[in-house]
Structures are given as C-alpha cells and as structure tokens.
Design a protein around this motif. Structure first.
Motif, mmCIF file in Angstrom:
data_model
loop_
_atom_site.group_PDB
_atom_site.id
_atom_site.type_symbol
_atom_site.label_atom_id
_atom_site.label_comp_id
_atom_site.label_asym_id
_atom_site.label_seq_id
_atom_site.Cartn_x
_atom_site.Cartn_y
_atom_site.Cartn_z
ATOM 1 N N UNK A 88 44.340 83.209 92.735
ATOM 2 C CA UNK A 88 43.590 82.420 92.151
ATOM 3 C C UNK A 88 42.115 82.559 92.622
ATOM 4 N N UNK A 89 41.941 82.773 93.972
ATOM 5 C CA UNK A 89 40.739 82.924 94.677
ATOM 6 C C UNK A 89 40.109 84.367 94.042
ATOM 7 N N UNK A 90 40.820 85.461 94.015
ATOM 8 C CA UNK A 90 40.274 86.625 93.588
ATOM 9 C C UNK A 90 39.684 86.315 92.174
ATOM 10 N N UNK A 91 40.507 85.641 91.184
ATOM 11 C CA UNK A 91 39.841 85.374 89.875
ATOM 12 C C UNK A 91 38.603 84.384 89.704
ATOM 13 N N UNK A 92 38.360 84.020 90.901
ATOM 14 C CA UNK A 92 36.906 83.204 90.849
ATOM 15 C C UNK A 92 35.882 84.228 90.965
ATOM 16 N N UNK A 93 36.389 85.101 91.516
ATOM 17 C CA UNK A 93 35.191 86.054 91.945
ATOM 18 C C UNK A 93 34.663 87.005 90.340
ATOM 19 N N UNK B 52 38.529 79.405 85.296
ATOM 20 C CA UNK B 52 40.124 79.847 85.338
ATOM 21 C C UNK B 52 40.636 79.389 84.214
ATOM 22 N N UNK B 73 29.916 83.628 87.951
ATOM 23 C CA UNK B 73 30.756 83.680 88.895
ATOM 24 C C UNK B 73 29.932 84.142 90.129
ATOM 25 N N UNK B 98 36.157 90.567 100.511
ATOM 26 C CA UNK B 98 35.422 89.661 99.664
ATOM 27 C C UNK B 98 34.101 89.922 99.625
#
Ligand code: ADP
Ligand code: MG
Lengths: 276, 310
Positions: A88-93, B52, B73, B98
């Motif tokens: 989920x976090x990766x997909x917000x990048x 999302x 984003x 990240x």
C-alpha cells in the motif's frame, strides 16, 4: 527507469543479505563438479567423461533445481509486500504497478543469473583447468549455452511465480501454488505426454506431437542442451519426439524466451487489474 | 492552489456505501483534523486523495492535478494507519530505499531520523522496533522530499503523550512553512490547540467542518458559566431564576458554585444581568471544547459505532 532499478537493487541486496546468492552459487558449483567427475560412474568409470554427456546430465538435474529455486525466490514478490503491509505504501509513491513488478523481475532475474554464472562458471573453469586434453573451446561454447539456457529457464519460472503472486492474497497459498507449478512442469507433464502417446497408439497426428514439447519450458531446455551437440540419438523418453521438431536451436531459444515474456506480460496485466 | 479538494465524493466497496457526498478541501499552510469513530470513512477518504482507488462518484483534485498521478504523488507524504516495514532492514536502509523511490536526496535520511528521534536506533533492524518507533520511522518516511501535502492516518497510535506533543509541534512548524496537513484520528484529547480546522465524519457523512468558532456555531451548544456568589447563594439563585423567564438556561449547584448552561445567543444578556445584580464574586466562561462538539455531532449513536470495527 530509476524506480525500477531502485526496486531491483533492494531485491539484489536482500539476496546478498540472506545469503541466497552465495548458497545457490555454491550448490550449483558443487553439483556441476560432482556430475562432471562422478556422472560417468554408472558406466563404471570415474573421472571426466565427455562434454556432451556432462551437459546432458547437468540439464537433467537443472530441470529439477532451477524451477524450484526460481519459484522459491519469486513466489512472494507481491503477496509478500502485501502481507508485510508495504505494498500500500509503495503504491502511494511515484511508482506504477508495472514498474514495481519489472523492478522485482530485474532483481530476482539478476540474482538467479549471477548465481548461475558464478556457480556453473566456476565449475566450467575448474573442468577446463583440471581435465587433461579437454577441448576448451567446445567446453566454453557448451557451458555458455548451458548457462544461458539455465538463466532463461529460471526467468521463465520467476515470471510464472509472479502470475501466482499477483493473484493470491496469502503467502502460504502462493507457496502451495508455486509448488504445484513445479510439480506440473517437472513431474506431471512428461508423464501425461508419455501416457497420451502410448494410449493413442499412433493415432495422434505425428506432425503435431513434437510441438507439445514446446508447452513445457523444461523440455525445451533439455532439448536445447542435447540437440545442440547434433546427436539426437541421445534423446530419450518423450524427448525423442524432439528429433522430429522442424525447428533448430534458434527456435528452441525463441521458445524459452517466450516462456519468459508471456507469463511476465500476463503477470503485469493481472497485477494492473488488481485492487490494492 | 488547494492541497486537495473533494467535490460531492461518494464511495462504495462492492455494494456497501462508506462515503456519502463529501465536500472537503485543504489549503496550503493549514492543519485539518479529520475525526470520526472507527469505520467512519477516514482512511477511505485518504486513499481516494492518494489515488489508490477512484471514487464511485464525485471529483477528487490533488495539488491541482489528478489523484495518483506520479507528478502529484511526488509531493505527497503519507503515514499509513498501522505502518509496517521490512523487518530485516535497518531504519536507515528502509528510509534510503523510500528516498530513492521518491527522488529525495539521500542526505535527508539521517537528518529526518534524528528529527523523529530515531538517531540512536537508525542502524538497528526494524524487527527490533517498538510500535512507537515504527510510527516514527513512518513519519520520517512521510516527510521525505518535503511534501506539500502531508497525510497522517492515526499518527498518535503507539506514541506516549510526550511524543504526541512533539509530533503536534513538528506538524505546526511544517504548517508554518506552508505544508497542508491532514491529521486523521479517533483520539481527540490534546489535539485542539494544534489544528486550524476540523471535519467530523460519521457513518460516511460529513457532519460538520470548519474552525472551532464555526463548529461551535454549527453545533449551537450551550456555553457553561460558573458563577461564585458574593454573599448568600440564595440571592444569586433568585437573580438567575428571574433571568430564566426570558432566556433558556439550566442551573445546578456544585459545592456552593452555580453552573449555568446558557444558549450562546443569550450569554451576553445573562452576564450583564449577573454583574448588575451585585451578587457575583467571580465568573468563569467555558466554551464547548472540540471533544464536546465531537460528542454532540456523533450523538448517542457514536457509542454503538465506536464499538464497531477496529
Ligand atoms: N477494502 C475494503 N473492502 C470493503 N469494505 C471496506 C474496505 N476498507 C474499509 N471498508 C469498510 O469501509 C468503512 C470505512 O472504513 P475506513 O475508511 O477504514 O474507516 P476509518 O478509517 O474511519 O476507521 C468501514 O465500514 C470498513 O469496514
Ligand atoms: Mg482508519
């Protein structure tokens, strides 16, 4: 491109960290040397037999090991990120699903390629140095072809693992399905094909039959490593069908390549349609 | 430019509607508190803003672009509810990973880790981290690349009161530098001084939104006066009883001090009467707090809701 590489380098450094890379390389080198020296033991001699025989034995072993390692390496690629809570976090990048999966493929693919190259490469060099009178040129070509096709076979099974990993939502299920894939291609397929051959008593179209081998990447891989020596009398079992295949080694390479490209494309499409 | 704008947004998971006709916006340099019980739809709203998923109806605009667009984003920081990380990697390795994905300079990594108080733990694997430490790492992750929109989903879960106050102060500094911040929470105590506007969500509908004075007007709740008698309490009670004729109020005696609930609109008139009577020694005014307003809007159904999904 940058984000693909970022994902890939994490996978690569993970496989250094958890010693996968070292372990697989060692297994490959040990097995290759063992087969090179003791492979001919069945026929009563110890020591290096011949290059074609060694490669054929290596390929027979490769079809068990390579798919298994590839599937284990890759089955949790996406479902693991999901269960770990990082998907989920990766997909917000600023990273698309395709970039994530391609990055994984690059990372897993490089891991497997490196291990294959190091493991079998070391074995090849040891044979060249230690065996008296071995034709080094021919050995290099055969080893190169073997390593190349092993890498392609591995990539194909990595892509097959992704087909599972993007679809299921629990890791144990993904692991079970990956094992089923292994079971099917490595153990079941040839048996079923053989059974069909026997049962049909020659009623099946003899021009169609050899093509069925192209439906199994492990068969293509074995054919490639035996037929390339120009002696199709070495083909045994269902593989003997391959002597009637109207395609040369080029076609076999293409077949293995398609076995990477098609599952990978399928996984990309499935992943894109998956809800996060 | 708005940090985000939701226009008449509704969302359904399969057939269940979890958001209904939401209109909400966030300006740069503003902290918006998004409050509601568990299952109210806070996380769903955030996921829509992150792109999302697409709303079933309505329009979502983020930083002047479309939600989920990589160029958008790039400028969003997000701390997920219950953030998790790769257990085998150290805090520093994770933040570097990240940072690369976000295109943020790697030099930010140690600075951010210091800033969230993980300076000493940055080289430990995150499987050894406590919940609070993971939360801090999640916050550092959200701050990578200096986001223009920062969204924090239940950021105070797992933080002790001191760390919570630290977090709120950090958010205020970022706000002053122009970042738009959404703070999602079902925990209200302590947050009131730090937010500019609040939105109260229940059962997928927005019950009220605005700054505190505006919420108080919307709630139209009584103000409480505490009145200490100058002499005999009976005299004071008589004055208030007389005022009761013209204004609606409630009075009770608490240990010799009178507590009077009065409608906001009648407050000034009552105070004037009290002061002129000469019966008052001291007077305190208590406006309804954010928590009072929240309870008012969530209503008695709130308890039932709060017992729901976690
Ligand atoms: N992926 C999902 N599929 C189906 N229902 C969901 C899903 N995610 C959340 N819900 C439901 O939507 C409602 C709102 O959830 P959520 O936005 O997470 O609330 P909050 O963050 O305010 O606690 C809840 O009733 C929840 O059960
Ligand atoms: Mg939530």
């Amino acid at each position: 491109m940058n984000s693909i590489w970022t994902i890939a380098r994490k996978e690569l450094s993970d496989s250094f960290r958890n010693r996968w890379l070292v372990a697989i390389s060692l297994v490959f080198a040990t097995l290759a040397l063992g087969i090179a020296w003791f492979g001919a033991a069945a026929s009563g001699q110890v020591g290096y037999g011949s290059t074609p025989a060694t490669i054929a034995s290596l390929a027979s072993l490769g079809i068990f090991l390579i798919p298994l390692i590839a599937l284990l390496l890759a089955y949790d690629a996406i479902v693991g990120e999901e269960e770990g809570g990082t998907l989920l976090l990766l997909m917000t990048y600023p990273l698309s699903k395709s970039q994530l999966l391609l990055g994984k493929f690059l990372g897993h693919g490089l891991t497997l390629a490196l291990a294959t190259l190091i493991g079998f490469g070391v074995a090849g060099i040891a044979i060249a140095v230690l065996v008296d009178g071995v034709a080094v040129g021919a050995l290099a070509i055969a080893m190169g072809r073997f390593i190349g096709s092993t890498i392609l076979l591995g990539w194909g099974f990595i892509a097959l693992a992704y087909l599972v990993s993007v679809r299921v939502s629990e890791k144990p299920i993904a692991a079970g399905m990956a094992l089923a894939i292994w079971f099917f291609f490595v153990l079941i397929f040839d048996l079923v094909l053989l059974g069909a051959l026997v049962a049909s008593e020659g009623k099946l179209n003899p021009e169609l039959l050899p093509w069925l081998l192209m439906l199994n990447p492990t068969d293509i891989y074995r054919l490639l490593n035996i037929v390339a020596f120009g002696d199709s009398t070495q083909l045994s079992g269902v593989l003997s069908l391959g002597s009637d295949l109207p395609i040369g080694t080029g076609g076999l390479w293409l077949g293995l390549g398609l076995w990477c490209a098609i599952p990978l494309t399928g996984a990309l499409l499935l992943f894109r349609n998956r809800k996060i | 430019m708005n940090c985000f704008q939701l226009e008449n947004v509704s969302h359904r998971y399969d057939k269940t509607t979890v958001l209904r006709g939401i209109d909400l916006r966030l300006n740069p340099g503003e902290i918006l508190g998004l409050f509601g019980h568990n299952g109210a739809g806070k996380t769903t709203s955030i996921k829509l803003i992150l792109g999302l998923m697409k709303p079933s109806e309505g329009k979502v605009t983020v930083l002047g672009g479309e939600a989920g667009d990589p160029h958008v984003s790039q400028h969003i920081g997000y701390l997920p509810e219950n953030v998790m990380f790769y257990p085998q990697l150290t805090g520093r390795e994770i933040l570097s990973h990240f940072a690369r994905l976000k295109g943020a300079p790697l030099s930010q990594v140690p600075k951010l880790l210091e800033q969230v108080g993980l300076g000493d733990a940055m080289n430990a694997r995150t499987k050894t981290y406590s919940k609070g430490m993971r939360q801090r790492l999640g916050l550092a992750q959200a701050l990578l690349g200096k986001p223009r929109l920062l969204m924090l989903d239940e950021p105070t879960v797992g933080l002790d009161p001191v760390a919570t106050a630290d977090l709120y102060r950090l958010l205020r500094d970022l706000r002053d530098e122009g970042t738009g911040i959404v703070l999602c929470s079902h925990v209200l105590p302590g947050v009131e001084p730090y937010i500019d506007r609040a939105a109260i969500l229940t059962g997928g509908s927005l019950k009220a939104a605005g700054d505190l004075p505006s919420l108080r007007r919307q709630a139209n709740m009584p103000v409480t006066l505490t009145v200490k008698p100058a002499g005999n309490i009976l005299g004071l009670e008589k004055v208030i009883d007389q005022a009761k004729q013209s204004t609606g109020l409630m009075m009770k005696n608490v240990h010799g001090t009178l507590q009077v609930d009065v409608r906001t609109s009648d407050k000034m008139a009552l105070i004037e009467t009290l002061l002129q009577s000469g019966e008052v020694a001291d007077l305190g005014i208590h406006q309804p707090s954010l928590e009072d307003i929240y309870v008012h809007f969530i209503g008695s159904g709130g308890l039932a809701h709060r017992g729901g999904s976690q």
